[in-house]
Design an enzyme around this catalytic site. Structure first.
Site, PDB file in Angstrom:
ATOM      1  N   ILE A 180     -59.598  21.951 -58.808  1.00  0.00           N
ATOM      2  CA  ILE A 180     -58.411  22.061 -57.929  1.00  0.00           C
ATOM      3  C   ILE A 180     -58.391  20.878 -56.966  1.00  0.00           C
ATOM      4  O   ILE A 180     -57.366  20.305 -56.662  1.00  0.00           O
ATOM      5  CB  ILE A 180     -58.444  23.360 -57.092  1.00  0.00           C
ATOM      6  CG1 ILE A 180     -58.540  24.595 -57.959  1.00  0.00           C
ATOM      7  CG2 ILE A 180     -57.215  23.439 -56.208  1.00  0.00           C
ATOM      8  CD1 ILE A 180     -58.843  25.866 -57.161  1.00  0.00           C
ATOM      9  N   GLY A 181     -59.534  20.532 -56.443  1.00  0.00           N
ATOM     10  CA  GLY A 181     -59.566  19.441 -55.477  1.00  0.00           C
ATOM     11  C   GLY A 181     -60.978  19.119 -55.036  1.00  0.00           C
ATOM     12  O   GLY A 181     -61.924  19.842 -55.348  1.00  0.00           O
ATOM     13  N   LYS A 182     -61.084  17.984 -54.340  1.00  0.00           N
ATOM     14  CA  LYS A 182     -62.384  17.556 -53.822  1.00  0.00           C
ATOM     15  C   LYS A 182     -62.287  17.442 -52.321  1.00  0.00           C
ATOM     16  O   LYS A 182     -61.311  16.899 -51.804  1.00  0.00           O
ATOM     17  CB  LYS A 182     -62.742  16.168 -54.374  1.00  0.00           C
ATOM     18  CG  LYS A 182     -62.954  16.113 -55.848  1.00  0.00           C
ATOM     19  CD  LYS A 182     -63.242  14.669 -56.245  1.00  0.00           C
ATOM     20  CE  LYS A 182     -62.953  14.476 -57.725  1.00  0.00           C
ATOM     21  NZ  LYS A 182     -62.929  13.069 -58.111  1.00  0.00           N
ATOM     22  N   SER A 185     -64.879  16.795 -48.569  1.00  0.00           N
ATOM     23  CA  SER A 185     -66.090  16.056 -48.211  1.00  0.00           C
ATOM     24  C   SER A 185     -67.350  16.883 -48.486  1.00  0.00           C
ATOM     25  O   SER A 185     -68.440  16.344 -48.540  1.00  0.00           O
ATOM     26  CB  SER A 185     -66.035  15.641 -46.744  1.00  0.00           C
ATOM     27  OG  SER A 185     -65.939  16.794 -45.948  1.00  0.00           O
ATOM     28  N   ASP A 239     -62.942  22.519 -37.623  1.00  0.00           N
ATOM     29  CA  ASP A 239     -62.164  21.640 -38.507  1.00  0.00           C
ATOM     30  C   ASP A 239     -60.768  22.220 -38.765  1.00  0.00           C
ATOM     31  O   ASP A 239     -60.288  22.235 -39.895  1.00  0.00           O
ATOM     32  CB  ASP A 239     -62.926  21.424 -39.828  1.00  0.00           C
ATOM     33  CG  ASP A 239     -62.525  20.118 -40.508  1.00  0.00           C
ATOM     34  OD1 ASP A 239     -61.860  19.283 -39.851  1.00  0.00           O
ATOM     35  OD2 ASP A 239     -62.867  19.933 -41.689  1.00  0.00           O
ATOM     36  N   GLY A 288     -67.669  18.969 -51.222  1.00  0.00           N
ATOM     37  CA  GLY A 288     -67.859  19.311 -52.624  1.00  0.00           C
ATOM     38  C   GLY A 288     -66.568  19.473 -53.388  1.00  0.00           C
ATOM     39  O   GLY A 288     -65.531  18.933 -53.006  1.00  0.00           O
ATOM     40  N   VAL A 341     -63.790  22.002 -55.671  1.00  0.00           N
ATOM     41  CA  VAL A 341     -63.252  23.374 -55.768  1.00  0.00           C
ATOM     42  C   VAL A 341     -62.638  23.555 -57.156  1.00  0.00           C
ATOM     43  O   VAL A 341     -61.826  22.733 -57.591  1.00  0.00           O
ATOM     44  CB  VAL A 341     -62.206  23.649 -54.660  1.00  0.00           C
ATOM     45  CG1 VAL A 341     -61.686  25.078 -54.751  1.00  0.00           C
ATOM     46  CG2 VAL A 341     -62.797  23.406 -53.272  1.00  0.00           C
TER      47      VAL A 341
END
Ligand SMILES: Nc1ncnc2c1ncn2[C@@H]1O[C@H](COP(=O)(O)OP(=O)(O)OP(=O)(O)O)[C@@H](O)[C@H]1O
Length: 337
Positions: A22-24, A26, A153, A28, A30
């Protein structure tokens, strides 16, 4: 907290196939996973699986090395598993070997995409939708602070939407338990990071409030936290003078004028307090939610004529219905206009 079998997560993600990525971030990678439902073998549930790398090996493997990303994910698992459920925080489903995290899958992207990536589908959120999102995220922050957890965050990329477009606060990789003995070095995302947070001792709930204030400005203006193509690039440096001068119309994108003007002014003043350099004057998350609830009720209060008209129509309909019921008996009809 449910412990998943590592091999089952391998199967669920087709061996961590790139097609399931799905995505990266910082911390790791997903992946989208399909897990067999515990209660019904024929059913599958869609989940998101966060891993410290693109091809995570089991901790028993000789290839396994504890990286910085693994430690961050361990922290995220530890914080999320300690939290009770909240309707406005991404749901934690479990972990495998305390290194792979399984959470609810969020199919509708992030608030960042909704505000800044223009597409015709879905249509841009209305002013009221945006204020509701802001209120729900304020509730999520309040919930975390009540549990002595700091997110560290908060940003529009970490607010994800479920299938019903309900916003959920996600990504607890930097989260900290305020009751713990260790205060970590300052961390966060540029543009959202509190400039007063320069040493571990300065960490407080007000650090999150600063980041929330930036998100609030983003929601109002549809402008990015940092936009190098504009001057000033920082949303805070751009918005604060405008709020001080009362130039609310120049900040609000797509609506929020007319009857909402007073509400906007109050909410933007609160956003200005959130990002104030005077840390003590920043509102608490509880104060923010209370103010937002009051502000949302305000425009309705200024519609007394509409409301009394609407009430009148409802009353008339009810009276007609009652009359119809009184004048009608089996085999007979009656017309009431
Ligand atoms: N539960 C989820 N469902 C759907 N997509 C998700 C989920 N969690 C994260 N994502 C997506 O996966 C990508 C990586 O998310 P992740 O939380 O690891 O990092 P990030 O927030 O992008 O970055 P960073 O960790 O650097 O702040 C993002 O695009 C995010 O929208």
């Amino acid at each position: 907290m449910r412990e998943f079998d590592y091999e089952k997560l391998v199967v669920a993600t087709d061996g961590f196939s790139p097609s399931r990525l799905i995505g990266k971030g910082s911390h790791g990678f997903v992946y989208k996973g399909l897990l067999q439902d515990q209660d019904d073998n024929k059913r599958h549930i869609v989940v998101a699986i966060k891993t410290p790398s693109s091809s995570p090996s089991p901790s028993s493997s000789p290839l396994f090395k504890k990286s910085e990303q693994t430690k961050k994910l361990e922290n995220e698992i530890s914080v999320m598993s300690s939290l009770p459920r909240s309707p406005h925080v991404l749901s934690f489903l479990g972990h495998a070997e305390k290194r792979l995290m399984v959470v609810d899958f969020m199919p509708n992207g992030s608030l960042h995409q909704l505000l800044h990536v223009s597409t015709s589908h879905p249509p841009p959120p209305t002013w009221l939708n945006r204020i509701e999102i802001a209120l729900k995220i304020a509730r999520a922050v309040h919930f975390l602070h009540e549990q002595s957890i700091l997110h560290r965050d908060i940003k529009s990329e970490n607010i994800l939407f479920d299938s019903n477009w309900e916003p959920k606060l996600a990504d607890f990789g930097l989260a900290v338990d305020l009751t713990g003995k260790v205060k970590p070095a300052p961390a966060g995302t540029i543009g959202y990071l509190d400039p007063s947070y320069t040493s571990p001792d300065e960490l407080s709930t007000k650090t999150d409030i600063y980041s929330y204030g930036v998100v609030l400005l983003e929601i109002f203006s549809c402008r990015k936290a940092i936009d190098v193509s504009r001057s000033p690039a920082s949303i805070v440096d751009w918005a604060i003078p405008l709020i001080e001068e009362g130039k609310i119309g120049e900040i609000c994108c797509g609506g929020g004028s007319g009857v909402f003007m007073g509400t906007n002014l109050r909410l933007l003043r609160m956003a200005a307090r959130c990002v104030s350099s005077d840390v003590e004057s920043r509102p608490s998350s509880g104060e923010i939610t209370a103010e937002m609830v009051t502000c949302l009720a305000e425009p309705l209060r200024s519609f007394p004529l509409w409301i009394s008209f609407f009430r009148g129509v409802v009353k008339l309909k009810r009276r007609k219905k009652r009359l119809r019921e009184t004048l009608t008996w089996p085999g007979q009809t009656c017309r009431v206009r």
